[in-house]
Design an enzyme around this catalytic site. Structure first.
Site, PDB file in Angstrom:
ATOM      1  NE  ARG A 186      -3.943   0.991   2.318  1.00 25.74           N
ATOM      2  CZ  ARG A 186      -4.910   0.322   3.046  1.00 25.74           C
ATOM      3  NH1 ARG A 186      -4.388   0.066   4.244  1.00 25.74           N
ATOM      4  NH2 ARG A 186      -5.886   0.334   2.773  1.00 25.74           N
TER       5      ARG A 186
ATOM      6  CD  GLU B 157      -6.169  12.017  13.117  1.00 22.01           C
ATOM      7  OE1 GLU B 157      -5.609  11.807  11.999  1.00 22.01           O
ATOM      8  OE2 GLU B 157      -5.992  11.070  14.004  1.00 22.01           O
TER       9      GLU B 157
HETATM   10  N1  8IG Z   1      -5.223   9.596  11.519  1.00 20.49           N
HETATM   11  C1  8IG Z   1      -4.921   8.196  12.096  1.00 20.49           C
HETATM   12  N2  8IG Z   1      -4.351   7.314  11.761  1.00 20.49           N
HETATM   13  C2  8IG Z   1      -4.150   6.163  12.522  1.00 20.49           C
HETATM   14  N3  8IG Z   1      -3.711   4.990  11.964  1.00 20.49           N
HETATM   15  C3  8IG Z   1      -3.539   4.334  13.414  1.00 20.49           C
HETATM   16  I1  8IG Z   1      -2.813   2.500  13.642  1.00 20.49           I
HETATM   17  N4  8IG Z   1      -4.107   5.199  14.300  1.00 20.49           N
HETATM   18  C4  8IG Z   1      -4.548   6.310  13.894  1.00 20.49           C
HETATM   19  C5  8IG Z   1      -4.983   7.520  14.262  1.00 20.49           C
HETATM   20  O1  8IG Z   1      -5.216   7.672  15.668  1.00 20.49           O
HETATM   21  N5  8IG Z   1      -5.181   8.407  13.535  1.00 20.49           N
END
Ligand code: 8IG
Length: 270
Positions: free
Chosen positions: A91, A192
């Site tokens: 990916r 985030e």
């Molecule tokens: N944006 C975002 N992507 C993630 N991928 C994973 I594993 N945990 C998160 C997360 O908390 N936020």
């Protein structure tokens, strides 16, 4: 052998990749494609017999990320029911900066290889405190917060029922306890802020991640039926008082591996 193909047309490149895969695996046409996100790596061996393993960087348009394990491979799997599955362990995330065409190249290659169904899996953050790390959640719809699209030009594609309700029904026959949620794709690579998580919650998201939405849009355009499933590996920022730890993310994914891979194998067997 590596096969250099120079073309500016993403669909020509996808056909070249599909032709290479057919020749290299000896499988003229595949039926179902799977993109395995973090935590889902063990699924390929559970869905059937791996009959061919290609290094992603030998296939036109793919690059093998620097991550170890099965990431960076493309495998052909013969399932228990005699279906041909194409497991894309390579990916490309939008945050890698390779452009949105690279992000959806695998999806377009799967369609060119004959697939009719695409299974998108990922690891993500959960906004529902009831979803402990390791909980699989069916994706019912997405919110694309990347401010971009894999489609170019006047390709006005309808996205109603993008995450097939038929396939979600099959999944719930396998495991009736499965919850579902709306997945919001952020660009990343940063996680985030708590304020952004609250924003995502207010606009209707239940899951936050950095993949999947752009791939699903390209899949609909390519005529694939999409099944999306997330593995909640952490509570999104601010949902729980303790901050994100990468170790927690990795450990949760690893621990949930056998159960979610079995689930995926059973859904595919339907
Ligand atoms: N944006 C975002 N992507 C993630 N991928 C994973 I594993 N945990 C998160 C997360 O908390 N936020």
């Amino acid at each position: 052998t590596t096969s250099e193909v120079t073309t500016s047309d993403p669909f020509v490149l996808a056909q070249a990749a599909a032709d290479y895969i057919a020749q290299a695996t000896g499988v003229a046409s595949h039926d179902i494609a799977l993109v395995l996100g973090s935590g889902w790596g063990a699924a390929a061996d559970l869905i059937g017999e791996v009959t061919a393993t290609l290094s992603a960087n030998e296939v036109p348009g793919f690059s093998s990320p620097a991550v170890e394990g099965h990431v960076g491979t493309i495998r052909s799997v013969l399932t228990r029911e005699g279906k041909r599955a194409l497991v894309l362990g390579a990916r490309t995330h939008y945050y890698e900066g390779k452009g949105v065409r690279a992000v959806v190249h695998g999806v377009r290659t799967a369609a060119a290889a004959g697939c009719r169904v695409l299974v998108l899996t990922n690891g993500c953050g959960g906004l529902n405190p009831a979803w402990a790390p390791g909980t699989p959640v069916l994706i019912s719809d997405h919110i694309n917060l990347t401010a971009t699209s894999p489609l170019e030009g006047p390709t006005f594609v309808d996205l109603t029922d993008l995450y097939s309700s038929r396939l979600r029904g099959l999944a719930r026959e396998v495991d009736p306890t499965l919850d579902e949620g709306v997945y919001a794709q952020f660009t990343g690579p940063h996680y985030e802020t708590p304020a952004e998580v609250q924003y995502a919650k207010r606009i209707g998201a239940d899951l936050v991640g950095m993949s999947t939405a752009l791939e699903a849009i390209a899949a609909r355009h390519a005529g694939l039926e999409v099944f999306g499933i997330s593995l909640v590996t952490n509570l999104a920022a601010g949902i729980s008082p303790t901050p994100l730890s990468h170790e927690e993310v990795i450990e949760a994914g690893r621990a949930a591996g056998p159960r979610i891979s079995r689930l995926l194998a059973d859904v595919i067997a339907k």
